[in-house]
Design a protein around this motif. Structure first.
Motif, mmCIF file in Angstrom:
data_model
loop_
_atom_site.group_PDB
_atom_site.id
_atom_site.type_symbol
_atom_site.label_atom_id
_atom_site.label_comp_id
_atom_site.label_asym_id
_atom_site.label_seq_id
_atom_site.Cartn_x
_atom_site.Cartn_y
_atom_site.Cartn_z
ATOM 1 N N LEU A 180 0.824 -1.199 0.000
ATOM 2 C CA LEU A 180 0.000 0.000 0.000
ATOM 3 C C LEU A 180 0.866 1.259 0.000
ATOM 4 O O LEU A 180 0.681 2.157 -0.835
ATOM 5 N N LEU A 181 1.824 1.335 0.931
ATOM 6 C CA LEU A 181 2.638 2.545 1.020
ATOM 7 C C LEU A 181 3.487 2.743 -0.226
ATOM 8 O O LEU A 181 3.549 3.846 -0.783
ATOM 9 N N PHE A 182 4.165 1.674 -0.679
ATOM 10 C CA PHE A 182 4.984 1.814 -1.876
ATOM 11 C C PHE A 182 4.118 2.148 -3.095
ATOM 12 O O PHE A 182 4.541 2.895 -3.978
ATOM 13 N N GLY A 183 2.917 1.596 -3.135
ATOM 14 C CA GLY A 183 2.010 1.910 -4.234
ATOM 15 C C GLY A 183 1.567 3.362 -4.205
ATOM 16 O O GLY A 183 1.491 4.028 -5.250
ATOM 17 N N TRP A 184 1.250 3.865 -3.011
ATOM 18 C CA TRP A 184 0.883 5.277 -2.913
ATOM 19 C C TRP A 184 2.055 6.178 -3.281
ATOM 20 O O TRP A 184 1.875 7.215 -3.909
ATOM 21 N N ALA A 185 3.273 5.759 -2.898
ATOM 22 C CA ALA A 185 4.459 6.573 -3.210
ATOM 23 C C ALA A 185 4.714 6.635 -4.712
ATOM 24 O O ALA A 185 5.243 7.622 -5.214
ATOM 25 N N THR A 186 4.337 5.576 -5.439
ATOM 26 C CA THR A 186 4.575 5.592 -6.885
ATOM 27 C C THR A 186 3.758 6.654 -7.598
ATOM 28 O O THR A 186 4.048 7.000 -8.743
ATOM 29 N N ARG A 187 2.742 7.168 -6.952
ATOM 30 C CA ARG A 187 1.936 8.204 -7.582
ATOM 31 C C ARG A 187 2.648 9.549 -7.631
ATOM 32 O O ARG A 187 2.234 10.442 -8.371
ATOM 33 N N LEU A 188 3.721 9.680 -6.866
ATOM 34 C CA LEU A 188 4.429 10.967 -6.848
ATOM 35 C C LEU A 188 5.088 11.300 -8.184
ATOM 36 O O LEU A 188 4.830 12.371 -8.744
ATOM 37 N N PRO A 189 5.952 10.437 -8.741
ATOM 38 C CA PRO A 189 6.585 10.809 -10.000
ATOM 39 C C PRO A 189 5.631 10.848 -11.185
ATOM 40 O O PRO A 189 5.919 11.463 -12.201
ATOM 41 N N LEU A 190 4.515 10.158 -11.069
ATOM 42 C CA LEU A 190 3.550 10.123 -12.163
ATOM 43 C C LEU A 190 2.535 11.256 -12.082
ATOM 44 O O LEU A 190 1.700 11.402 -12.971
ATOM 45 N N GLY A 191 2.597 12.049 -11.041
ATOM 46 C CA GLY A 191 1.687 13.176 -10.904
ATOM 47 C C GLY A 191 0.238 12.773 -10.754
ATOM 48 O O GLY A 191 -0.666 13.533 -11.118
ATOM 49 N N ARG A 192 0.004 11.574 -10.218
ATOM 50 C CA ARG A 192 -1.367 11.071 -10.134
ATOM 51 C C ARG A 192 -2.047 11.363 -8.808
ATOM 52 O O ARG A 192 -3.218 11.015 -8.634
ATOM 53 N N LEU A 193 -1.330 11.970 -7.869
ATOM 54 C CA LEU A 193 -1.972 12.281 -6.594
ATOM 55 C C LEU A 193 -3.065 13.333 -6.754
ATOM 56 O O LEU A 193 -3.997 13.400 -5.946
ATOM 57 N N GLY A 194 -2.950 14.143 -7.792
ATOM 58 C CA GLY A 194 -3.950 15.190 -8.000
ATOM 59 C C GLY A 194 -5.326 14.659 -8.338
ATOM 60 O O GLY A 194 -6.330 15.332 -8.095
ATOM 61 N N VAL A 195 -5.396 13.446 -8.888
ATOM 62 C CA VAL A 195 -6.697 12.870 -9.262
ATOM 63 C C VAL A 195 -6.979 11.570 -8.516
ATOM 64 O O VAL A 195 -7.940 10.864 -8.829
ATOM 65 N N TRP A 196 -6.152 11.264 -7.531
ATOM 66 C CA TRP A 196 -6.289 10.010 -6.788
ATOM 67 C C TRP A 196 -7.502 10.039 -5.888
ATOM 68 O O TRP A 196 -7.780 11.025 -5.196
ATOM 69 N N ARG A 197 -8.241 8.935 -5.871
ATOM 70 C CA ARG A 197 -9.357 8.765 -4.943
ATOM 71 C C ARG A 197 -8.951 7.740 -3.896
ATOM 72 O O ARG A 197 -9.093 6.533 -4.117
#
Length: 300
Positions: free
Chosen positions: A102-119
């Protein structure tokens, strides 16, 4: 000393590293019966239990770098994870309970810029609060703020109580801020903004007192003497590496820089997800975690 910090850093900087090397998912796949399923996590609250166990091990347990302790902890975690996958299904357990993924998966959203649309799934703030609070307590315990409480017959008990209290406070704070943000019409903003800061606080703990850098330097020696028999297979024997390769000032500056990056990225994510008028809860979560870590660094 090196594995989880470097995996966390690689996930945040590169992307999906863990999905290719996840040993527990690989073991569960071998034992899985029937057709493999897919699961999109909608509730990760059960991950609070392994998250609390993990941060207790790295932040409160005194012998966390002992090879026997590491082996025992990995064996127990492997048994529980595989049994959980067999009981409820691999995809369910891995997407809802297995905290490393879970944590490593959430961290992968950082370089991909996907935290802005993450639910984020339900309970994400609880898990992030436990992880962030545990990492933060580890930094506090290694500073003068905890000081003399690290010695004496009750040191382990006091550390456990302090860890649980810090995790509870952090989890309750992020959850309360998330509820406030939801009432303002911006659900998920607190969790998304907190992810980069939790990553930064975790790396800050890993680097405390030069532990990460010293562990990296010790890897060749440990590889050359894997059973502690006095071997030197690669000619890497000799004196111990310096306890603080960067020096205390440079180490503290590096830690603060990591926290600043986490705070800036968290603020950017908050700005992407919310308007200026409703940005307060997301920024408050980032600020509180970062301020606590900086306080621990200043008291080291």
């Amino acid at each position: 000393g090196t594995a989880w910090p470097l995996l966390l850093l690689a996930s945040a900087a590169v992307g999906s590293v863990w999905r290719w090397i996840d040993p527990w998912d690989g073991a569960a796949r071998l034992l899985e019966r029937g057709e493999p399923g897919t699961e999109t996590a909608t509730d990760v609250r059960w991950a609070v239990i392994p998250a609390l166990a993990w941060v207790w091990y790295v932040a409160a347990y005194p012998n966390s770098l002992s090879p026997r302790a590491v082996g025992t902890a990995l064996a127990l975690y492997t048994i529980v994870t595989v049994m959980g996958c067999l009981a409820v299904g691999r995809t369910v357990w891995m997407s809802r309970v297995e905290v490393f993924g879970l944590l490593f998966g959430w961290a992968t959203r950082l370089p991909l810029g996907r935290l802005g649309v993450w639910r984020p799934p339900r309970g994400t703030e609880l898990v992030l609060g436990v992880l962030g609070g545990g990492f933060l307590f580890g930094s506090i315990r290694g500073s003068e703020l905890w000081g003399a409480l690290n010695v004496g017959p009750l040191a382990g008990l006091l550390a456990t109580i302090g860890l649980v209290a810090t995790c509870t406070l952090a989890a309750a704070t992020l959850t309360a801020l998330a509820r406030r943000a939801s009432r303002r019409g911006v659900p998920g903003s607190v969790a998304a903004a907190a992810v980069p800061m939790v990553v930064a606080v975790g790396l800050n703990l890993a680097m405390a007192r030069g532990r990460l850098l010293v562990s990296i330097q010790l890897l060749p020696r440990l590889a050359g003497d894997p059973f502690g028999r006095g071997w030197d297979l690669f000619g890497t024997g000799g004196g111990l590496p310096p306890s603080s390769p960067l020096g205390p000032e440079a180490l503290a500056a590096t830690q603060v820089a990591i926290l600043m990056v986490g705070g800036i990225v968290g603020a950017i994510v908050a700005g992407m997800r919310t308007s200026r008028a409703v940005r307060g809860p997301a920024l408050a979560g980032v600020t509180l975690l970062g301020a606590g870590a900086v306080l621990a660094i200043s008291a080291t």
